[in-house]
Structures are given as C-alpha cells and as structure tokens.
Design a protein around this motif. Structure first.
Motif, PDB file in Angstrom:
ATOM      1  N   ASN A  66      -9.340  73.436  27.293  1.00 23.65           N
ATOM      2  CA  ASN A  66      -9.766  72.051  27.142  1.00 23.65           C
ATOM      3  C   ASN A  66     -10.010  71.750  25.667  1.00 23.65           C
ATOM      4  O   ASN A  66     -11.064  72.059  25.129  1.00 23.65           O
ATOM      5  CB  ASN A  66     -11.038  71.835  27.966  1.00 23.65           C
ATOM      6  N   THR A  67      -9.003  71.173  25.018  1.00 24.95           N
ATOM      7  CA  THR A  67      -9.109  70.800  23.612  1.00 24.95           C
ATOM      8  C   THR A  67      -8.862  69.299  23.488  1.00 24.95           C
ATOM      9  O   THR A  67      -8.281  68.685  24.394  1.00 24.95           O
ATOM     10  CB  THR A  67      -8.057  71.544  22.762  1.00 24.95           C
ATOM     11  N   PRO A  68      -9.257  68.694  22.381  1.00 23.02           N
ATOM     12  CA  PRO A  68      -8.949  67.265  22.193  1.00 23.02           C
ATOM     13  C   PRO A  68      -7.452  66.980  22.288  1.00 23.02           C
ATOM     14  O   PRO A  68      -7.039  65.973  22.863  1.00 23.02           O
ATOM     15  CB  PRO A  68      -9.490  66.964  20.791  1.00 23.02           C
ATOM     16  N   GLU A  69      -6.639  67.879  21.757  1.00 27.21           N
ATOM     17  CA  GLU A  69      -5.183  67.702  21.817  1.00 27.21           C
ATOM     18  C   GLU A  69      -4.687  67.718  23.258  1.00 27.21           C
ATOM     19  O   GLU A  69      -3.881  66.878  23.652  1.00 27.21           O
ATOM     20  CB  GLU A  69      -4.485  68.800  21.016  1.00 27.21           C
ATOM     21  N   SER A  70      -5.171  68.667  24.059  1.00 26.09           N
ATOM     22  CA  SER A  70      -4.707  68.749  25.444  1.00 26.09           C
ATOM     23  C   SER A  70      -5.173  67.536  26.251  1.00 26.09           C
ATOM     24  O   SER A  70      -4.453  67.061  27.125  1.00 26.09           O
ATOM     25  CB  SER A  70      -5.163  70.055  26.109  1.00 26.09           C
ATOM     26  N   LEU A  71      -6.352  67.020  25.944  1.00 19.08           N
ATOM     27  CA  LEU A  71      -6.845  65.833  26.649  1.00 19.08           C
ATOM     28  C   LEU A  71      -6.069  64.576  26.257  1.00 19.08           C
ATOM     29  O   LEU A  71      -5.808  63.714  27.099  1.00 19.08           O
ATOM     30  CB  LEU A  71      -8.338  65.652  26.397  1.00 19.08           C
ATOM     31  N   ARG A  72      -5.673  64.467  24.987  1.00 19.79           N
ATOM     32  CA  ARG A  72      -4.833  63.337  24.567  1.00 19.79           C
ATOM     33  C   ARG A  72      -3.477  63.388  25.255  1.00 19.79           C
ATOM     34  O   ARG A  72      -2.959  62.361  25.717  1.00 19.79           O
ATOM     35  CB  ARG A  72      -4.650  63.337  23.053  1.00 19.79           C
ATOM     36  N   LEU A  73      -2.902  64.579  25.344  1.00 16.67           N
ATOM     37  CA  LEU A  73      -1.626  64.737  26.023  1.00 16.67           C
ATOM     38  C   LEU A  73      -1.761  64.354  27.494  1.00 16.67           C
ATOM     39  O   LEU A  73      -0.916  63.638  28.045  1.00 16.67           O
ATOM     40  CB  LEU A  73      -1.123  66.180  25.899  1.00 16.67           C
ATOM     41  N   LEU A  74      -2.833  64.791  28.129  1.00 18.84           N
ATOM     42  CA  LEU A  74      -3.065  64.464  29.536  1.00 18.84           C
ATOM     43  C   LEU A  74      -3.254  62.961  29.731  1.00 18.84           C
ATOM     44  O   LEU A  74      -2.706  62.375  30.667  1.00 18.84           O
ATOM     45  CB  LEU A  74      -4.272  65.240  30.066  1.00 18.84           C
ATOM     46  N   ALA A  75      -4.009  62.323  28.848  1.00 18.76           N
ATOM     47  CA  ALA A  75      -4.217  60.878  28.961  1.00 18.76           C
ATOM     48  C   ALA A  75      -2.900  60.121  28.820  1.00 18.76           C
ATOM     49  O   ALA A  75      -2.607  59.211  29.594  1.00 18.76           O
ATOM     50  CB  ALA A  75      -5.217  60.406  27.914  1.00 18.76           C
ATOM     51  N   ALA A  77       0.120  61.296  29.375  1.00 23.73           N
ATOM     52  CA  ALA A  77       0.947  61.606  30.542  1.00 23.73           C
ATOM     53  C   ALA A  77       0.487  60.815  31.758  1.00 23.73           C
ATOM     54  O   ALA A  77       1.308  60.332  32.545  1.00 23.73           O
ATOM     55  CB  ALA A  77       0.904  63.104  30.833  1.00 23.73           C
ATOM     56  N   ALA A  78      -0.818  60.651  31.906  1.00 22.99           N
ATOM     57  CA  ALA A  78      -1.347  59.890  33.039  1.00 22.99           C
ATOM     58  C   ALA A  78      -0.898  58.433  32.966  1.00 22.99           C
ATOM     59  O   ALA A  78      -0.489  57.850  33.976  1.00 22.99           O
ATOM     60  CB  ALA A  78      -2.874  59.981  33.067  1.00 22.99           C
ATOM     61  N   VAL A  79      -0.934  57.850  31.775  1.00 23.06           N
ATOM     62  CA  VAL A  79      -0.480  56.465  31.621  1.00 23.06           C
ATOM     63  C   VAL A  79       1.003  56.358  31.968  1.00 23.06           C
ATOM     64  O   VAL A  79       1.419  55.477  32.727  1.00 23.06           O
ATOM     65  CB  VAL A  79      -0.743  55.956  30.188  1.00 23.06           C
ATOM     66  N   LEU A  80       1.805  57.247  31.423  1.00 21.30           N
ATOM     67  CA  LEU A  80       3.248  57.201  31.659  1.00 21.30           C
ATOM     68  C   LEU A  80       3.605  57.446  33.117  1.00 21.30           C
ATOM     69  O   LEU A  80       4.595  56.909  33.621  1.00 21.30           O
ATOM     70  CB  LEU A  80       3.961  58.213  30.760  1.00 21.30           C
ATOM     71  N   ALA A  81       2.788  58.251  33.814  1.00 25.07           N
ATOM     72  CA  ALA A  81       3.045  58.540  35.231  1.00 25.07           C
ATOM     73  C   ALA A  81       2.435  57.472  36.141  1.00 25.07           C
ATOM     74  O   ALA A  81       2.566  57.559  37.360  1.00 25.07           O
ATOM     75  CB  ALA A  81       2.493  59.913  35.592  1.00 25.07           C
ATOM     76  N   GLY A  82       1.756  56.488  35.560  1.00 31.52           N
ATOM     77  CA  GLY A  82       1.163  55.424  36.354  1.00 31.52           C
ATOM     78  C   GLY A  82      -0.156  55.804  37.006  1.00 31.52           C
ATOM     79  O   GLY A  82      -0.614  55.135  37.918  1.00 31.52           O
ATOM     80  N   LYS A  83      -0.784  56.830  36.510  1.00 24.99           N
ATOM     81  CA  LYS A  83      -2.068  57.287  37.047  1.00 24.99           C
ATOM     82  C   LYS A  83      -3.183  56.724  36.147  1.00 24.99           C
ATOM     83  O   LYS A  83      -3.855  57.445  35.431  1.00 24.99           O
ATOM     84  CB  LYS A  83      -2.111  58.801  37.116  1.00 24.99           C
ATOM     85  N   TYR A  84      -3.359  55.414  36.233  1.00 23.79           N
ATOM     86  CA  TYR A  84      -4.237  54.702  35.297  1.00 23.79           C
ATOM     87  C   TYR A  84      -5.702  55.079  35.454  1.00 23.79           C
ATOM     88  O   TYR A  84      -6.436  55.152  34.477  1.00 23.79           O
ATOM     89  CB  TYR A  84      -4.038  53.205  35.427  1.00 23.79           C
ATOM     90  N   GLU A  85      -6.150  55.315  36.683  1.00 25.63           N
ATOM     91  CA  GLU A  85      -7.551  55.708  36.876  1.00 25.63           C
ATOM     92  C   GLU A  85      -7.855  57.029  36.183  1.00 25.63           C
ATOM     93  O   GLU A  85      -8.924  57.215  35.618  1.00 25.63           O
ATOM     94  CB  GLU A  85      -7.882  55.787  38.361  1.00 25.63           C
ATOM     95  N   THR A  86      -6.917  57.952  36.231  1.00 25.57           N
ATOM     96  CA  THR A  86      -7.086  59.226  35.537  1.00 25.57           C
ATOM     97  C   THR A  86      -7.086  59.012  34.035  1.00 25.57           C
ATOM     98  O   THR A  86      -7.919  59.576  33.318  1.00 25.57           O
ATOM     99  CB  THR A  86      -5.963  60.202  35.925  1.00 25.57           C
ATOM    100  N   ALA A  87      -6.194  58.179  33.542  1.00 26.45           N
ATOM    101  CA  ALA A  87      -6.093  57.928  32.104  1.00 26.45           C
ATOM    102  C   ALA A  87      -7.369  57.290  31.561  1.00 26.45           C
ATOM    103  O   ALA A  87      -7.812  57.622  30.458  1.00 26.45           O
ATOM    104  CB  ALA A  87      -4.893  57.048  31.817  1.00 26.45           C
ATOM    105  N   VAL A  88      -7.981  56.397  32.315  1.00 29.92           N
ATOM    106  CA  VAL A  88      -9.178  55.691  31.866  1.00 29.92           C
ATOM    107  C   VAL A  88     -10.327  56.678  31.616  1.00 29.92           C
ATOM    108  O   VAL A  88     -11.146  56.466  30.729  1.00 29.92           O
ATOM    109  CB  VAL A  88      -9.596  54.617  32.890  1.00 29.92           C
ATOM    110  N   ASN A  89     -10.378  57.766  32.343  1.00 33.38           N
ATOM    111  CA  ASN A  89     -11.438  58.745  32.168  1.00 33.38           C
ATOM    112  C   ASN A  89     -11.432  59.402  30.793  1.00 33.38           C
ATOM    113  O   ASN A  89     -12.419  60.001  30.397  1.00 33.38           O
ATOM    114  CB  ASN A  89     -11.359  59.831  33.251  1.00 33.38           C
ATOM    115  N   PHE A  90     -10.345  59.305  30.067  1.00 29.01           N
ATOM    116  CA  PHE A  90     -10.231  59.959  28.763  1.00 29.01           C
ATOM    117  C   PHE A  90     -10.498  59.012  27.605  1.00 29.01           C
ATOM    118  O   PHE A  90     -10.449  59.414  26.465  1.00 29.01           O
ATOM    119  CB  PHE A  90      -8.861  60.606  28.618  1.00 29.01           C
ATOM    120  N   PHE A  91     -10.773  57.751  27.903  1.00 31.36           N
ATOM    121  CA  PHE A  91     -11.026  56.779  26.823  1.00 31.36           C
ATOM    122  C   PHE A  91     -12.450  56.335  26.812  1.00 31.36           C
ATOM    123  O   PHE A  91     -13.215  56.466  27.630  1.00 31.36           O
ATOM    124  CB  PHE A  91     -10.093  55.572  26.946  1.00 31.36           C
TER     125      PHE A  91
END
Length: 91
Positions: A66-75, A77-91
């Motif tokens: 769990n690094t800032p870089e890995s969390l940015r990548l996950l956020a 990816a979540a936006v691009l995959a349409g998983k907006y609720e997951t993406a919002v958790n990282f902002f």
C-alpha cells in the motif's frame, strides 16, 4: 525496501535477512516483487484499454504493498473501469 520493518536498519536490495536484528525479509521482498508484477500488468492492460483487467491488477498491487503510487493507480483504474464508488474513496 529501504529499511528493516522491525528495527529500521538500512537494508540493501539483495539482503534476505536483516544484518542487525536477523528478521527474515524474504516474505516482504516477495510481496514487493508480486506488487511490482501486478503494477506492470495493470499498466500493460491500460495500454490495451482493458480497464477491468487493469483494475484487477491495480487492486492486487495495492493490496500487497500500500503506497501512494499504488493507490493512485488503483483510483485511476477504478475510474476507467466505471467503478466510481471505489474511486471516490481515494480522493
């Protein structure tokens, strides 16, 4: 890994045992390797516009290390995959 998680001594990349406290670092090194592999696979999936696959690998990478870089990548990816609720958790 730059420092031993147990005693904070400096660790060289090839060390599998901490020189100071003798902690076995091999499991953590393996986790870092696996996280890097999933990060690379997520980036490759991005280039192919396979966003669900990108999200899967980004999630695995962030779950391992769990690094800032890995969390940015996950956020991202979540936006691009349409998983907006997951993406919002990282902002």
């Amino acid at each position: 890994m730059e420092k031993c998680p147990a005693c904070r001594a400096l660790v060289s990349p090839e060390q599998t045992v901490c020189r100071r406290c003798k902690t076995d670092l091999s499991v953590l090194l393996n986790m870092e390797t696996q996280a890097q592999m999933h990060r690379d696979m997520a980036l490759a999936a991005f280039e192919r516009q396979a966003f669900e696959e990108m999200f899967y690998h980004a999630k695995r990478s962030a779950g391992l290390i769990n690094t800032p870089e890995s969390l940015r990548l996950l956020a991202g990816a979540a936006v691009l995959a349409g998983k907006y609720e997951t993406a919002v958790n990282f902002f």
